[in-house]
Each structure stands twice: as C-alpha cells, then as structure tokens.
Scaffold this active site. Sequence first.
Site, PDB file in Angstrom:
ATOM      1  N   ARG A 135      -5.831  10.104   0.184  1.00  0.00           N
ATOM      2  CA  ARG A 135      -5.495  10.550  -1.166  1.00  0.00           C
ATOM      3  C   ARG A 135      -6.773  10.856  -1.943  1.00  0.00           C
ATOM      4  O   ARG A 135      -6.828  11.796  -2.729  1.00  0.00           O
ATOM      5  CB  ARG A 135      -4.697   9.477  -1.906  1.00  0.00           C
ATOM      6  CG  ARG A 135      -3.248   9.391  -1.445  1.00  0.00           C
ATOM      7  CD  ARG A 135      -2.470   8.395  -2.301  1.00  0.00           C
ATOM      8  NE  ARG A 135      -3.018   7.044  -2.181  1.00  0.00           N
ATOM      9  CZ  ARG A 135      -3.056   6.164  -3.164  1.00  0.00           C
ATOM     10  NH1 ARG A 135      -2.593   6.463  -4.360  1.00  0.00           N
ATOM     11  NH2 ARG A 135      -3.550   4.954  -2.968  1.00  0.00           N
ATOM     12  N   HIS A 176       0.862  -1.172   0.000  1.00  0.00           N
ATOM     13  CA  HIS A 176       0.000   0.000   0.000  1.00  0.00           C
ATOM     14  C   HIS A 176       0.903   1.228   0.000  1.00  0.00           C
ATOM     15  O   HIS A 176       1.813   1.317   0.827  1.00  0.00           O
ATOM     16  CB  HIS A 176      -0.897  -0.023   1.243  1.00  0.00           C
ATOM     17  CG  HIS A 176      -2.088   0.860   1.109  1.00  0.00           C
ATOM     18  ND1 HIS A 176      -1.985   2.214   1.007  1.00  0.00           N
ATOM     19  CD2 HIS A 176      -3.412   0.579   1.049  1.00  0.00           C
ATOM     20  CE1 HIS A 176      -3.205   2.732   0.892  1.00  0.00           C
ATOM     21  NE2 HIS A 176      -4.083   1.757   0.911  1.00  0.00           N
TER      22      HIS A 176
END
Lengths: 227, 534
Positions: free
Chosen positions: B340, B320
């Site tokens: 994000r 990740h």
Amino acid sequence: MSEEIKMVDIYIMGKKYTVPETLTIMDAMEYAGYQLKRGCGCRAGFCGACATVYRMAGDYELKVGLACQTKVEDGMYLAQIPFFPGRKAAFNLEEIKPSTAHFTQLYPEVYRCLGCSSCTKVCPQDIDVMQYIAYIQRGDFEKAADISFDCLMCGLCVSRCPANIVHYNAALTARRLYSRYIAKPDAFLAERTRKIEEGELDAEIDALVTADQDKLQELYNNREIEK
Amino acid sequence: MTYTPQLRELMKKVEESRASRVGVNYPRMTPEERRDVLQKFHPDYIVDGFREIAVGVDKGARMPVEMADVFEAKSRVSGTELDLTADPDYDVDVLIIGGGGAGASAALDAHKAGANVMIATKLRFGDANTMMAQGGIQAADKENDTPAIHYLDVLGGGRFENLPELARALVMDAPLVIKWLEDMGTMFDKKGDGTMITIHGGGTSRKRMHAARDYTGAEIMRTLRDEVLNQGIKVVEFSAAAELLLDSEGRAAGAVLLNLETEQYEIARAKTVIIATGGSGRLHYRGFPTSNHYGATADGLILGYRAGAKTIYADSIQYHPTGGAYPPQLLGLLVTEKTRGLGATPLNIKGEQFVYHLETRDVASSAIIRECEERNLGVPLPTGITAVWLDSPLIELTHGEGTVERQLPAMLRQFQRFGVDIRKEPMLIYPTLHYQNGGLLIDADARSTVENLYVAGEAAGGIHGTNRLMGNSLLDIIVFGRRAGRDAAAKSKDMAVPAGLNLEHAEAYNKALEESGAGNGRVSPILLPHYTHR
Ligand SMILES: Cc1cc2nc3c(=O)[nH]c(=O)nc-3n(C[C@H](O)[C@H](O)[C@H](O)COP(=O)(O)OP(=O)(O)OC[C@H]3O[C@@H](n4cnc5c(N)ncnc54)[C@H](O)[C@@H]3O)c2cc1C
Ligand code: FES
C-alpha cells in the site's frame, strides 16, 4: 459461487491419500491426518522448515519445494526433509576477517566445489547457489552476500551436494563478514548511541514521560511530519 | 491461470477504472468517520467476541473468547506423575522459554553477563514470527530525529495507553539495538558511506524504518541465531514448556518441558525464567485467518497467568488490513504494508476505491470488513468467503516498471508461486489476525509480577498501548529481550539453587476453575493448533 473442488491422489511417504487439489503440500498432509511437529514453522515461505522432495508418478526426476509454498498435484510422491545434519562452524566475528585464509579454516569444503550446479537447480528461492560459492572462493564476500541474501536456510542445497558443502551456513558467514567489515558503519549511529549512554538525551525524554495526557496529545497532534 | 473465469470477469471492472484512478487520492476519513467505522466493525469492539475471565489474578478482565478458552482450562500436566524431588534433567541459571527474536536476544545478553543459559523452544530455533517480519525496525538514529520524537509517535499510535516507563525504554534503547545488530554483522539496507537507509511507516513522524530488503525479520533472526550457536549456548528444540515450576516461596524456578516427539516430560530447574513465547494468532479469534507462525498459541500467557502473573490489554488484537484471501494457499498470509505504501489501493467489486489506502491498520481493516459485510460489495470467492481487490498493478503505473521486483521481491515470488503476477493482476485481500497488542504485564527490566519470572517479546504487554506501530515490535523484542537477559543473569548471581520445586499453583488454579464452573474439560497450553481433517 462455490465450485466443486477437484480431488487428487498424492502419496505421502508412499501411502496414498485423496486430497483437494487447492491445498499446499503442508495443508494436504494435515488434511490427510498428520499432526505436524517437525517440518512446519512459519507456513509462509520464510523459515525454511518445510523442505520437501517429490517425484511425479511415471517420471524419474526428483523435484523439491517448500511444503507450505507448493501446491499438490495428482500423482505426487513426497517426503519431507525436516532436518539435515549440516555442520556449522563456530567463529568469533571479532577475530576473523573477510579473507580466504580465515574462510578456509571455517569451511574448507567450500573450496572443493565440483561445479555440478545441483545446489542451484534445487534452490526453492531461485538463488544461484553455485555462483555465490564461487564468489566466496574468490574472496568476493560482497557479491556472495548480495546474491545469497534471500536464502531461507532450508537445506535442500546441502542435501544434494556431492562435495558436502553446507552452503547456507557458508553464505550466512559471508554475509556477516561483509556487513561487519566491508559495509561501512553508520557514522551518526555511533554518535547517537554515545549520547544516549552518557545520558545526554535523558532530560528531553523525561520531560515527556512526566507530562500529562493533554500535553502529550497536544504535542502529538501538532508534531511536525517529515516529508 | 489461477484466477477462475468468474474472477477474471470481475477483474475487468478493476482494469476498466484503473486509468481514471492513477494519481488520484481518495479522501481520508474525518476523526468522526474513523471512530464510527471502528466501533461498528473492528473486531475489538464486537461485544460477543469477548468474555470476562472467571479465575486467576485478573478475574473479571475482558478477553477474546478464544483466549479465555485457553485461560479457563486445566493444566496440561495435572494427573501426570512427575518426580520434582529427583535431580532435574536440566539445571541452569536462566531458562528461556521460546526461541524467537526475544528469546535469542535474552540468551545472548544473559550469557554475556556470565549466566548459565538454556533456551527451550517448541519448534525449530528461529522458525517463528520474528523470521516472518518483512517491513522493518524503528529507531531514532538520524539527525532530525530523537528518542523523544519517537516516543510521541509510539504513544500517539498506542492511543496514549502505553506504560510510560516501557515506551521510554523502547525508544531510548532503539539506537543501541541497531548498533548492536550492525556490529553483529546484520545486513541492513545502507548507502555506500554506511548511512542506514530509512523510510516512513504507518504513524511515524520521521523516516526511521530500517530494513534488510523485505526480509528484515529473517535477517535479524538468522544473525541472532547464528550468534547464539557461536557462543555455544544450549538450545533444546521441539521442547515445549507445559507448565512453570515455582519454589517453596512461590517464585519462578523452572518449567516442565514436553518433548514433542517422545511425548515425555522433562524437568528444567532454573533460578530465573524468561517467557519469550510470542503471540497468539493461531487461536484464530473470531475465525480470522492469521499471518502468524504455526506455534503462536498463547502458551506463555497461560503459563505465566497460572503462576500469578498479571496481564494487560489482553483484549487488544491487531488485524492487518491486507491478508491474502486468494489463491486459497495464501489465505491469511501477510501482504506487507509496503504494498500500500507504494500505491496499491483497495477496491470493491465495482472496481471502486472505498477507503484511503494509507489509513491506519485498524481503520483500514474495519473499512474492508464494512465493505464486505454491511455494503455487500465484496468480491465473492470460489472458496466461499468474500474479499476486496488490492490494485497492485497501480504500483508500476506510478513508479515505473521493475519497481515491484526491486521493492517487493518476497511478495512477487509468493504470488507467482501460485500463479498470480501482482505486477499485472490485482491481489485479493481480507484482514488477517496479526498481532497481540497486550500480554503479560512487565516493568522496564522485563520483570513480571511474579518474582524471578521475566517476559519479553510479543508475550509481554503495555509497551504499545492498544495499537502497535509497524517496526516497533522487532524493536521491542530485542530491547526487552536484552533487558530481561541482563536482569535475570544479575539476579541469578547471588541466588541459591531453588528448593521445593512444585506445581501447587497449577493445582490451585484447577481447583478455582472447578469451583467457578468454567473450563468445560479443556486443557492448556494447547501447544499446537489442530488442522487435521478440517
Ligand atoms: C508476517 C509478520 C510480519 C511482521 N512484520 C513486522 C515488521 O515489519 N516490523 C515489526 O516490528 N514487527 C513485525 N511483525 C511482528 C513481529 O515480527 C513479532 O511480534 C515479533 O517478532 C515476535 O517476536 P517474539 O520473539 O516475541 O516471538 P516469536 O518470534 O514468535 O518466537 C516465539 C518462540 O516461542 C516458541 N514457543 C511458543 N510456545 C512455546 C512453548 N510452550 N514452549 C517453548 N517455546 C515456545 C516458539 O516456538 C518460538 O520459538 C510481524 C509479524 C508477522 C507474523
Ligand atoms: S513453514 Fe516456513 S518456509 Fe514453509
């Protein structure tokens, strides 16, 4: 730009260990040589396995925290509470309703809250525990569900409650009651599951399951993307 | 004041460039650029990170060396006196190994089908990866969406390497799973009229990500656990499976369990066995920190493999891009993709963006590794590692004050605990080892290649090809957990109690290992990682 890391003295169940000050209580116990079995799960503040009680040298106040989410400090005396024998009332969700009558049968002690607020003071998630107990008492399961939502079920509230309330289990029951009976079901979801169960969507998917890779790739690359 | 004076000095670069970056989109990579950065920097492509396994049904298959170390190891129980002819300590129809979301789902459906079920779990019931999932769970339950559209997304995400029958089961069961959870009183985010609130996730073509604030996995896990306890299903905690038992015909017939506290072995006999032991992040492939829980040590994989179960895509690991890097207490911890999604962008030491913030996980991770390793533009940390900034203050500049508290309460709380206010200060991140894409091979009923042995959850492979999309794992653990539970219960109905319980497969495996020269004195499963005196 590595810097010298300062060491601090901590006391695990009364025994002194010198550990780097950057560690969490959990890491510090491992640094000290403990192979953790109980009292450690997610290591990230989500599972509530690592409830810890501590006191700073020279202070009388007992503090609490999650071992994986609390940094060590010089002069910390600590012990973990990896298990607390809190009671869970078994229930059949289809046979109870979000009503005070039903809740009293499951958790009568909830109605004996002394209002001391010890639970709220210890919650590592900063939940107003006593307030949600009050909402449950009033039969406001929606509000109880809302403000208890971030509960990790670590059990620290239970360990401090003079009325022997098992707050986290009561809250979970309240949330399940709210979600099952007060929040409305998603109407389209019921329709969609019926269609799947009756096989109405089989043809569409089977056309893809049997398609070759070129075809799939083409479909994928040209698929419409919702804005 | 968690950031050191040196870091504060470096942070000024980020602050200086911030105003000029608001609302400006960094260009996405071309397909060629993506391929290039993946091949040069993604850990899956680093040749010396892998080796071929020397023994067993998949002899010659490629695995990360740390996984191969667990596979090329002797059985933990060999040499121990175990009386397999005495009355077993536990005798059940369906033995479920692992108490995460997959195990709990399997237990509920097997119990409902009338089987006598037991869950044996290494740690406390529920304290595992399922509990940690924040983002959400996918299902095609909107008017503009269908399981077929979901299917295409799953395949595209999985690089078209998914096993079609597994992907089909995943998407077709998805709405049923959401309904099942809704009926069980799971508190999904909803509108006033009951409509589920759904959003996009990486690689989705429809908004089908269902959430329960940013505690989605926790909400699902505590509901499933509560229901397992309501049903009175037997759960034995701190009881790790150390080896599977087979019957005289070579079919799965139980397990040797290790009581972690008394260190005594117990015997569980079962007509069918379901492996639901989850992932392997705690093997720390290539030294990466991990987002996984303490018990994610690939135990189920090696137990199944020794018994003859085949694996698939064991060499495919998901990193990740946004793992915590600093403060050190947050190392490896997952910074949810939603950060994000809300507009926080990765920046190098100069305060410059170097990759589009919503590239897929594999590409974004590779770009961050490149920035630090090849371009030397990472931020050096006092802990000796390098990282990049994730400019979280951009979120409120774009979406307004209060957004972080509303949308990312778990994240805000976590960083605040260690002295960083992510609304005002950027985060420091580096890729973290997150998910095992592959696992033991199963069919649509979650059956492994060994008779009476089932596998569900992160321990199973083939569903997601070589790259899982966010929100499809919480889904798969319930889809295949339930399928395993139902099929195992049905199978157990007409079966006699298994006879001739033995560990011959483990002995044969040990022997093959010795002959191959691999192994080097290791034993497995490792059960718990060792972090003492690191
Ligand atoms: C931080 C994080 C965030 C995530 N976010 C998302 C998300 O937003 N959406 C999504 O879809 N997925 C997400 N995932 C992935 C997903 O949560 C997991 O893949 C999934 O929950 C795994 O479920 P499981 O039941 O297979 O394993 P787990 O939940 O990990 O359970 C495994 C169980 O097996 C037990 N066990 C292990 N070894 C043994 C043994 N030898 N004997 C007995 N028991 C054993 C463990 O104690 C545990 O009880 C996330 C994962 C992480 C780590
Ligand atoms: S180990 Fe899970 S909350 Fe600390």
